[in-house]
Design an enzyme around this catalytic site. Sequence first.
Site, short mmCIF file in Angstrom:
data_model
loop_
_atom_site.label_atom_id
_atom_site.label_comp_id
_atom_site.label_asym_id
_atom_site.label_seq_id
_atom_site.Cartn_x
_atom_site.Cartn_y
_atom_site.Cartn_z
N CYS A 151 92.99 -46.29 19.33
CA CYS A 151 93.28 -47.63 18.80
C CYS A 151 93.14 -47.75 17.29
O CYS A 151 93.96 -48.36 16.62
CB CYS A 151 92.33 -48.67 19.38
SG CYS A 151 92.32 -48.83 21.15
N VAL A 265 76.30 -18.93 34.32
CA VAL A 265 76.78 -20.13 33.64
C VAL A 265 75.73 -20.65 32.68
O VAL A 265 74.58 -20.83 33.06
CB VAL A 265 77.15 -21.22 34.66
CG1 VAL A 265 77.37 -22.55 33.98
CG2 VAL A 265 78.39 -20.81 35.43
N VAL A 271 83.60 -22.04 33.07
CA VAL A 271 83.62 -22.08 34.53
C VAL A 271 83.93 -23.51 35.02
O VAL A 271 84.69 -23.72 35.96
CB VAL A 271 82.27 -21.59 35.11
CG1 VAL A 271 82.19 -21.82 36.61
CG2 VAL A 271 82.09 -20.11 34.78
N ALA A 345 86.86 -25.89 19.12
CA ALA A 345 86.54 -27.05 19.97
C ALA A 345 85.92 -28.18 19.15
O ALA A 345 86.19 -28.30 17.96
CB ALA A 345 85.62 -26.63 21.11
N HIS A 358 81.33 -17.16 25.91
CA HIS A 358 82.60 -17.12 25.17
C HIS A 358 83.18 -15.71 25.20
O HIS A 358 84.37 -15.51 25.44
CB HIS A 358 82.37 -17.58 23.73
CG HIS A 358 83.61 -17.63 22.90
ND1 HIS A 358 84.35 -18.78 22.74
CD2 HIS A 358 84.27 -16.66 22.22
CE1 HIS A 358 85.40 -18.52 21.98
NE2 HIS A 358 85.39 -17.24 21.65
N SER A 1090 104.01 -57.65 20.48
CA SER A 1090 103.44 -58.19 19.22
C SER A 1090 103.32 -59.71 19.20
O SER A 1090 103.17 -60.29 18.14
CB SER A 1090 104.28 -57.76 18.00
OG SER A 1090 104.46 -56.38 17.97
N LEU A 1269 101.40 -58.21 14.61
CA LEU A 1269 101.48 -56.89 13.95
C LEU A 1269 101.21 -55.74 14.90
O LEU A 1269 100.94 -54.63 14.46
CB LEU A 1269 100.43 -56.84 12.84
CG LEU A 1269 100.67 -57.85 11.73
CD1 LEU A 1269 99.46 -57.93 10.85
CD2 LEU A 1269 101.88 -57.44 10.93
N GLU A 1271 103.03 -53.82 16.84
CA GLU A 1271 103.90 -52.65 16.99
C GLU A 1271 104.51 -52.12 15.70
O GLU A 1271 104.85 -50.94 15.61
CB GLU A 1271 105.06 -53.00 17.92
CG GLU A 1271 104.61 -53.47 19.27
CD GLU A 1271 105.78 -53.99 20.10
OE1 GLU A 1271 106.22 -53.25 20.99
OE2 GLU A 1271 106.25 -55.11 19.84
#
EC number: 1.2.3.1
Length: 1339
Positions: A151, A265, A271, A345, A358, A1090, A1269, A1271
Amino acid sequence: MEGGAELLFYVNGRKVIEKNVDPETMLLPYLRKKLRLTGTKYGCGGGGCGACTVMISRYNPITKKIRHYPANACLTPICSLYGAAITTVEGIGSTKTRIHPVQERIAKCHGTQCGFCTPGMVMSMYTLLRNHSEPTLSQLNDALGGNLCRCTGYRPIIDACKTFCKTSGCCQSKENGVCCLDQGINGLPEFEEGNETSLKLFSEEEFLPLDPTQELIFPPELMTMAEKKTQKTRIFGSDRMTWISPVTLKELLEAKVKYPQAPVVMGNTSVGPDMKFKGIFHPVIISPDRIEELSVVNYTDNGLTIGAALSLAEMKDILANVTRKLPEEKTQMYHALLKHLGTLAGPQIRNMASLGGHIVSRHPDSDLNPLLAVGNCTLNLLSKEGKRQIPLNEQFLRKCPSADLKPEEILISVNIPYSKKWEFVSAFRQAQRQQNALAIVNSGMRVCFGKGDGIIRELSIAYGGVGPTTILAKNSCQKLIGRPWNEEMLDAACRLILDEVSLPGSAPGGKVEFKRTLIISFLFKFYLEVSQILKEMDPVHYPSLASKYESALEDLRSRHYWSTLKYQNADLKQLPQDPIGHPIMHLSGIKHATGEAIYCDDMPVVDRELFLTFVTSSRARAKIVSIDLSEALSLPGVVDILTGEHLPGITTNFGFLTDTEQLLSTDEVSCVGQLICAVIADSEVQAKRAAQRVKIVYRDLEPLILTIEEAIQNKSFFEPERKLECGNVDEAFKMVDQILEGEIHMGGQEHFYMETQSMLVVPKGEDQEIDVYVSTQFPKYIQDITAAVLKVSANKVMCHVKRVGGAFGGKVTKTGVLAAITAFAANKHGRPVRCILERGEDILITGGRHPYLGKYKVGFMNDGRILALNMEHYNNAGAFLDESLFVIEMGLLKLENAYKFPNLRCRGWACRTNLPSNTALRGFGFPQAGLITEACITEVAAKCGLPPEKVRTVNMYKEIDQTPYKQEINAKNLIQCWKECMATSSYTLRKAAVEKFNSENYWKKKGLAMVPLKFPVGVGSVAAGQAAALVHIYLDGSVLVTHGGIEMGQGVHTKMIQVVSRELRMPLSSIHLRGTSTETIPNTNPSGGSVVADLNGLAVKDACQTLLKRLEPIISKNPRGTWKDWAQAAFNESISLSATGYFRGYESNINWETGEGHPFEYFVYGAACSEVEIDCLTGAHKNIRTDIVMDVGYSINPALDIGQIEGAFIQGMGLYTIEELNYSPQGVLYTRGPNQYKIPAICDIPMELHISLLPPSENSNTLYSSKGLGESGIFLGCSVFFAIHDAISAARQERGLPGPLRLNSPLTPEKIRMACEDKFTKMIPRDEPGSYVPWSIPI
């Protein structure tokens, strides 16, 4: 093995003890369902969006330190949390106790819109502050790198977090030793002082100070537990899975002997996703818990030994420390590793994932393995048999049994040797997005010269992303040993490596030619890097690089972000308490930040509630031969499975939708992801398991139509075609100097609202009444379709919406279908039913923005004036019509953007293809239609040899003018936005600076582009613009207001309360709004286009004025009284204190026969200027600066309005650059989540962003002369597209490549790199089309 252990950990300072733990349970569902802590959100389930971020704290008894780190709750198994303390957003503050400064600031700086990502943002920021109470700006950008927001566009979130930094408000770039705050901004004139404009949307002075002493302490009990050495292996088990947590090395080795196939793990980041998304199941999991030997850090004479259990984040800190202490020649390898650890990542995953995990996972696109492999690293293994050391080499990476770990061995630690003098190591990667994205290709390269003679003694080069494993170019490197480091060597190396690292045309992941180019582009970069260092070490023997080649060396580094905002202060003639025009915080802002805001799935479980999940088609076009439900129905917990037979004759033909699409398909499917049946079970887990056991047999049908081109070829269109014409096009073509024809293709876009489709349906048990709680933009449609499916009248079905976690057009049509099926299930069984789509299902089922193909033939004079334009628009509608025809119409009506084309003809078709139906998405046809027009203008400019902005200016609307559909227009503000944007962006100066930069740099290019905007606002008919409101005044003087608009982040409720406050002249605190419901406001229109605040605001205003008129006699009798006095007096005189308000809609009509009408109420004008820098070797680009000027009329709330503009701009920037949907040739969507589909993250926003709103000039009959406003800003994102276009043109010009340059959208790194042709793109092998089956096809 009996699972008898107790699980003990703390959540928000409270002890949790679990006796019978299911090892498959992740922390996220545990927090949400078991502990009812719903502040932590589900966004993607794969660690890719950060919505579920929590802080985990662990005590280390050896160092006596507590480590706080952020983690993705969706990937964290609760069994791994023994002895840890978890802090969630609820634990740091709430409105009931006190709020934490992080929560307060993110809300008051307007860093929340829909609020769904906010708890994750808050927790990432909070964790950073627990570790660094005065962070630097780069720590801040790193900390938020794993959190997505759809947003806000991130600027206000960064602003909020900056208030904690040592220096606030400054760009910290001190170019030329001058701070941006000391001079006019970048040579901008200082803003005029005085009351006209304002530059801040919040006041920092009032914020609560951050007091680190007030934070939750680490539970002492956990410290004592950790200090005790008497622990033994913990085993947790369920009927499906056993979880073994050894606490000593001996126990770990014993477990590995007993269960050799069990994975070890640590962070579950490899995994976990495999089990979730690939269906790989492990009956036993071994998870070592704080085994000292696995966390060693040893500094030896020849290198560094790092324990396999250390997280990547800890490894990053260790390496950063070592590189500070040791001389540079020893730390070449560590610098290279650090470079990749910075972008690998996001911080959550880096803190969870272990180094050992890794390495052993050996993902083909691993960033670290190529480096470790070229660095002669070795792995220390251990088993009951004893110790062993193996090299981390190509055989290991290929998993050759002889070079791999034996099943009973574990990896203890990794030795990473120091580099020597005359040895150089470099790391390279290119991804779809700079950070938190898997590499398309990455590489580690090492060369050793032995001594200063520049003769290669050792050479090692490894690549990731170009095969099933990490690939080492062994043979090529062998052949190059003994050669001098010069151009001939480079040329030979390129050819050898292309030959050795070969990639078939059908390779998974696609982008094959791009990958081949990157392989040698990286090699060239390495060649330059090493040459540069050699020259510095021995300037006599080594020639200096051509100065214009040096630009290939620097990475596109970010400076720190800074921004300026400029808006009108509220009118001085206003009453002091009148809130209109003030930057009022979003009504739910604080609740968003504390996690107290309730979304659909946060509603508590209702008694006897069931869960529904869908089974969807796996074929794009096929006959359903049979559906076998028997196995699925036999599973525990499964209550029922609905198929098309249960829902006879119901189609989605309601209201504005004229399409007939079966709710559940019975005999034929026409796209992958089409709904076939719905599984209803006692729990989500049981429903999902059963859905996988439904067996469907298909028979494929021909032809399979996926692309627009295929649809045109097969004449597969939805009727009718639409056409708009003005002037005499054919005559005009005879008068012009030049004619050109062209086309541009534009890819689609996924909505990526953070809250997936969610609904809860509760049957009331009498009179067939039913309540539908759903995340939708269109409650009336939900009510209608549900009533039809249940065969009851609409007054029995009530639809309630409190708030929506982002929608952007994607929660209208499909949501109705999902809700109707869920309601049918609830009604059939007389039990509440919940349905929450997973991210992957959501993206697959719901469709998105229409891909477009635009063809143009344009006739123009040599001065750039366009006299004739003939256009064809095709959109890829998908399998069902949905809103596609409406999108085509809006595209045609808005296609001319800011330009007056005297003779124009445009025709549009919606293509029927075998893809999920595309639907409304913010901008609704204009972002596509506008881009086609701008591409045409850019090409005309190139043909005339003129700068594009000249051609834009000469074709722009003059002040009083007429649109092609004969609507009057006054473009005065358009011209003003354009001129002001030219001035504030210092366009001419910067254009010259860009040209100078480009003449000095061969491998980096800058581009600058400026685009105007005219966005018409209107909904196509009067009826579609009606709105209603209901206002109650209670006897204590408080007010309750309801209206038909949906709050989905745009702040409509906030604006409505501002309207009531102004109209009734009462403080905001006396006014309340509970949500939107068909019970209070019937027959509402969808929230979109809008106009939501505008239409509903006029209805609210109408209701308030009705009340005031009624109460006037009472108020005039007691003018100094309070609302409480007046309400009581009115009641005593039997005067009603409740009123409905109504607005009938703006005048709006269009006649498609004549192509004339008045479809729009007003136009939003604006302009944006963007500057980018591209790396011609890799296709990476950096957004340097954007200036936006908008004409917004009189802003009701500048904070919300600026939030809409910049949020839309960043979403548009994503649309035109990095957001790319990939489909297989069989019509299967690959990009089903944040791991494959990249929306802009914090690293993508322009380093400088300046937004200014024009001073209001005219009054209009909108709400207080404001403009909608929602769009318009999307389209301004294409200023980045054309800036990249400009940079690529500069590169091609310098390389003497012929024009015209035609680039399709989105301009991904792949398209940028392949358009900057050079010797490397010429060198790569190309595959003959038709000689292979590509991995994906361009849709």
